[in-house]
Design an enzyme around this catalytic site. Structure first.
Site, mmCIF file in Angstrom:
data_model
loop_
_atom_site.group_PDB
_atom_site.id
_atom_site.type_symbol
_atom_site.label_atom_id
_atom_site.label_comp_id
_atom_site.label_asym_id
_atom_site.label_seq_id
_atom_site.Cartn_x
_atom_site.Cartn_y
_atom_site.Cartn_z
ATOM 1 N N GLU A 124 57.198 8.410 -33.131
ATOM 2 C CA GLU A 124 58.085 9.363 -32.466
ATOM 3 C C GLU A 124 57.654 9.655 -31.032
ATOM 4 O OE1 GLU A 124 58.745 10.119 -36.845
ATOM 5 O OE2 GLU A 124 56.986 9.851 -35.573
ATOM 6 N N HIS B 18 53.396 5.336 -39.089
ATOM 7 C CA HIS B 18 54.761 5.875 -39.045
ATOM 8 C C HIS B 18 55.595 5.436 -40.240
ATOM 9 C CE1 HIS B 18 58.658 7.182 -37.682
ATOM 10 N NE2 HIS B 18 59.122 5.948 -37.790
ATOM 11 N N HIS C 43 53.320 13.451 -31.642
ATOM 12 C CA HIS C 43 54.426 14.361 -31.320
ATOM 13 C C HIS C 43 54.056 15.770 -31.739
ATOM 14 C CE1 HIS C 43 55.158 14.218 -35.645
ATOM 15 N NE2 HIS C 43 54.960 12.901 -35.535
ATOM 16 N N GLU D 233 50.764 17.202 -36.796
ATOM 17 C CA GLU D 233 50.002 16.143 -37.450
ATOM 18 C C GLU D 233 48.691 15.890 -36.705
ATOM 19 O OE1 GLU D 233 52.765 12.891 -37.609
ATOM 20 O OE2 GLU D 233 54.154 14.016 -38.881
ATOM 21 N N HIS E 4 58.132 17.354 -35.753
ATOM 22 C CA HIS E 4 58.120 17.522 -37.201
ATOM 23 C C HIS E 4 56.669 17.412 -37.667
ATOM 24 C CE1 HIS E 4 57.812 13.172 -36.880
ATOM 25 N NE2 HIS E 4 57.342 13.156 -38.119
ATOM 26 N N ASP F 59 51.554 6.380 -34.354
ATOM 27 C CA ASP F 59 52.812 6.956 -34.818
ATOM 28 C C ASP F 59 53.907 6.532 -33.842
ATOM 29 O OD1 ASP F 59 54.465 8.341 -36.492
ATOM 30 O OD2 ASP F 59 53.661 10.318 -36.053
#
Length: 277
Positions: free
Chosen positions: A10, A60, A105, A135, A116, A8
């Site tokens: 972020e 992502h 994240h 996540e 998020h 990912d």
């Protein structure tokens, strides 16, 4: 030893605000190289630790952010969208010994850089069996059903703290320290690459498949920032409204649970209006 990297963006080195991770935005191209550097460091570390094969699942946004031409030649990359298990696609085939969450994240409603859960906004919280879920937590339960341990997590310091709850034995590497949702104290890519590579080398020893962990049933609850989004989500079979802005769905497996959650986020994304949300 076969390692899967779920990558990912972020939580990557130097990433602190939306323009860093939104395809086509002003800083995205520069941050693609930083993101690729983190993933490369993990690849090299796993090979240092004895891995025979490393495959990267781009996880992502459009899932087309990593720079293939800059990756270690020994690695392979699964790029592009529309995959059965999304961020952890590939774990279901029975040949993965360990998985790394690189660039992860914190979840929606939590502190953390660019925190998020699946949607950048609109979702204000996600819970798995009444535990607030990132996540990482959701994906950790998915891979557990296939007997695959999470062996490495990288991201900001909050993401590493979050990982203590779902992968306590995994190696953790904080590439930056959270200041606010859009600010962080960042280490240089040379430093983070060295840290990630060293951790991945050590984490390779943890890559041992175990017996699948069913763990169900799983109830995923999702809270939105607007009432109409909860209403829209209920078009997904099995998703029920439990509050004005909150829905829930119960599944016997996380395989089904994550797919239902993905369906909800897809429907909700289409229901968001540009100005009013």
């Amino acid at each position: 030893m076969r390692i899967l990297i779920s990558a990912d963006m972020e939580g990557a080195t130097g990433v602190t605000w939306p323009d860093d991770v939104m395809p086509g935005a002003s800083q995205w191209e520069r941050c693609r190289s930083l993101f690729t550097s983190d993933v490369n460091a993990a690849v090299r570390g796993f090979y240092d630790g004895g891995a025979d094969e490393v495959i990267i699942n781009e996880a992502h946004s459009t899932m087309r952010n990593l720079l293939l031409e800059q990756l270690d030649d020994r690695a392979q990359m699964l790029t592009g969208r529309h995959k059965a298990l999304s961020m952890v696609e590939g774990v279901q085939h029975g040949d993965v010994d360990g998985i790394a969450f690189v660039g992860y994240h914190a979840g929606a409603g939590m502190e953390g850089v660019l925190a998020h859960t699946y949607l950048a906004n609109s979702i204000t919280g996600v819970w798995l069996n009444d535990v607030r879920a990132s996540e990482g937590l959701l994906n950790a339960h998915v891979v557990a059903e296939y007997g695959v341990p999470v062996v490495l997590v990288t991201g900001d310091d909050i993401a590493c703290e979050d990982a203590l709850g779902y992968a306590p034995e995994a190696l953790k590497v904080a590439v930056k320290d959270h200041v606010s949702r859009y600010a962080a104290v960042c280490r240089t890519p040379a430093r983070t690459a060295a840290d990630i590579r060293a951790a991945a080398k050590e984490a390779a020893a943890l890559a041992v498949r175990h017996e699948p962990v069913p763990g169900g049933p799983f109830t995923v609850a999702v809270e939105f920032d607007a009432e109409h989004l909860a209403m829209a989500a209920t078009v997904v079979p099995g998703v029920d409204r439990i509050a004005e802005r909150k829905v829930a769905c119960t599944s016997e497996t996380m395989y089904d649970g994550i797919r239902a959650f993905k369906a909800v986020t897809t429907i909700v994304s289409a229901a968001v209006e540009e100005q009013y949300g």
